[in-house]
Design a protein around this motif. Sequence first.
Motif, PDB file in Angstrom:
ATOM      1  N   SER A   4      14.138  22.666  -3.276  1.00 17.70           N
ATOM      2  CA  SER A   4      15.045  23.580  -3.977  1.00 17.70           C
ATOM      3  C   SER A   4      14.459  23.993  -5.323  1.00 17.70           C
ATOM      4  N   PHE A   5      13.844  23.055  -6.030  1.00 22.18           N
ATOM      5  CA  PHE A   5      13.236  23.392  -7.319  1.00 22.18           C
ATOM      6  C   PHE A   5      11.989  24.248  -7.143  1.00 22.18           C
ATOM      7  N   ILE A   6      11.257  24.030  -6.067  1.00 14.44           N
ATOM      8  CA  ILE A   6      10.104  24.888  -5.788  1.00 14.44           C
ATOM      9  C   ILE A   6      10.573  26.310  -5.536  1.00 14.44           C
ATOM     10  N   THR A   7      11.620  26.457  -4.730  1.00 19.35           N
ATOM     11  CA  THR A   7      12.170  27.775  -4.439  1.00 19.35           C
ATOM     12  C   THR A   7      12.715  28.427  -5.711  1.00 19.35           C
ATOM     13  N   LEU A   8      13.394  27.657  -6.557  1.00 20.10           N
ATOM     14  CA  LEU A   8      13.904  28.188  -7.813  1.00 20.10           C
ATOM     15  C   LEU A   8      12.764  28.679  -8.699  1.00 20.10           C
ATOM     16  N   GLY A   9      11.676  27.929  -8.748  1.00 21.45           N
ATOM     17  CA  GLY A   9      10.517  28.357  -9.529  1.00 21.45           C
ATOM     18  C   GLY A   9       9.911  29.645  -9.002  1.00 21.45           C
ATOM     19  N   ILE A  10       9.855  29.795  -7.694  1.00 21.27           N
ATOM     20  CA  ILE A  10       9.332  31.030  -7.105  1.00 21.27           C
ATOM     21  C   ILE A  10      10.230  32.207  -7.443  1.00 21.27           C
ATOM     22  N   ILE A  11      11.539  31.995  -7.365  1.00 21.17           N
ATOM     23  CA  ILE A  11      12.492  33.067  -7.675  1.00 21.17           C
ATOM     24  C   ILE A  11      12.383  33.484  -9.135  1.00 21.17           C
ATOM     25  N   ILE A  12      12.376  32.512 -10.033  1.00 26.86           N
ATOM     26  CA  ILE A  12      12.317  32.830 -11.460  1.00 26.86           C
ATOM     27  C   ILE A  12      10.977  33.471 -11.815  1.00 26.86           C
ATOM     28  N   GLY A  13       9.890  32.911 -11.296  1.00 25.71           N
ATOM     29  CA  GLY A  13       8.568  33.471 -11.585  1.00 25.71           C
ATOM     30  C   GLY A  13       8.408  34.891 -11.074  1.00 25.71           C
ATOM     31  N   SER A  14       8.909  35.160  -9.882  1.00 26.23           N
ATOM     32  CA  SER A  14       8.817  36.511  -9.325  1.00 26.23           C
ATOM     33  C   SER A  14       9.668  37.500 -10.112  1.00 26.23           C
ATOM     34  N   SER A  15      10.841  37.069 -10.499  1.00 23.68           N
ATOM     35  CA  SER A  15      11.730  37.959 -11.256  1.00 23.68           C
ATOM     36  C   SER A  15      11.153  38.296 -12.626  1.00 23.68           C
ATOM     37  N   VAL A  16      10.727  37.277 -13.335  1.00 27.01           N
ATOM     38  CA  VAL A  16      10.171  37.508 -14.674  1.00 27.01           C
ATOM     39  C   VAL A  16       8.860  38.289 -14.568  1.00 27.01           C
ATOM     40  N   GLY A  17       8.046  37.964 -13.593  1.00 25.25           N
ATOM     41  CA  GLY A  17       6.794  38.696 -13.401  1.00 25.25           C
ATOM     42  C   GLY A  17       7.032  40.163 -13.091  1.00 25.25           C
ATOM     43  N   GLY A  18       8.026  40.440 -12.262  1.00 32.91           N
ATOM     44  CA  GLY A  18       8.360  41.830 -11.945  1.00 32.91           C
ATOM     45  C   GLY A  18       8.852  42.597 -13.164  1.00 32.91           C
ATOM     46  N   GLY A  25       2.824  46.278 -17.813  1.00 38.66           N
ATOM     47  CA  GLY A  25       1.697  46.626 -16.953  1.00 38.66           C
ATOM     48  C   GLY A  25       1.278  45.476 -16.051  1.00 38.66           C
ATOM     49  N   LEU A  26       0.204  45.721 -15.306  1.00 39.76           N
ATOM     50  CA  LEU A  26      -0.199  44.792 -14.254  1.00 39.76           C
ATOM     51  C   LEU A  26      -0.854  43.506 -14.751  1.00 39.76           C
ATOM     52  N   ARG A  27      -1.311  43.450 -15.962  1.00 38.00           N
ATOM     53  CA  ARG A  27      -1.944  42.222 -16.472  1.00 38.00           C
ATOM     54  C   ARG A  27      -0.935  41.214 -17.004  1.00 38.00           C
ATOM     55  N   SER A  28       0.280  41.616 -17.202  1.00 36.72           N
ATOM     56  CA  SER A  28       1.273  40.727 -17.811  1.00 36.72           C
ATOM     57  C   SER A  28       1.597  39.491 -16.965  1.00 36.72           C
ATOM     58  N   PRO A  29       1.609  39.553 -15.613  1.00 33.95           N
ATOM     59  CA  PRO A  29       1.837  38.303 -14.869  1.00 33.95           C
ATOM     60  C   PRO A  29       0.737  37.264 -15.082  1.00 33.95           C
ATOM     61  N   LEU A  30      -0.466  37.716 -15.393  1.00 33.04           N
ATOM     62  CA  LEU A  30      -1.539  36.763 -15.698  1.00 33.04           C
ATOM     63  C   LEU A  30      -1.219  35.993 -16.970  1.00 33.04           C
ATOM     64  N   TRP A  31      -0.704  36.689 -17.972  1.00 31.36           N
ATOM     65  CA  TRP A  31      -0.322  36.033 -19.222  1.00 31.36           C
ATOM     66  C   TRP A  31       0.868  35.112 -19.015  1.00 31.36           C
TER      67      TRP A  31
END
Length: 57
Positions: A4-18, A25-31
């Motif tokens: 559940s925590f792995i899934t939560l991390g994927i959800i939060i990371g994808s949302s913030v990255g998007g 821009g496209l380099r911001s997920p790297l940062w």
Amino acid sequence: MHSSFITLGIIIGSSVGGMLVDTYGLRSPLWLGAALVVLGLLSLLPESGRRRTLVEV
């Protein structure tokens, strides 16, 4: 619980990255990834300061 925590991390990371891609821009997920790595390493510091003692059996 662990998955559940792995899934939560994927959800939060994808949302913030998007959101960052839309804004900066496209380099911001790297940062974002680099900042999360630093945050993860900092969370290990309290454990690294403890001394480990061997218990004889």
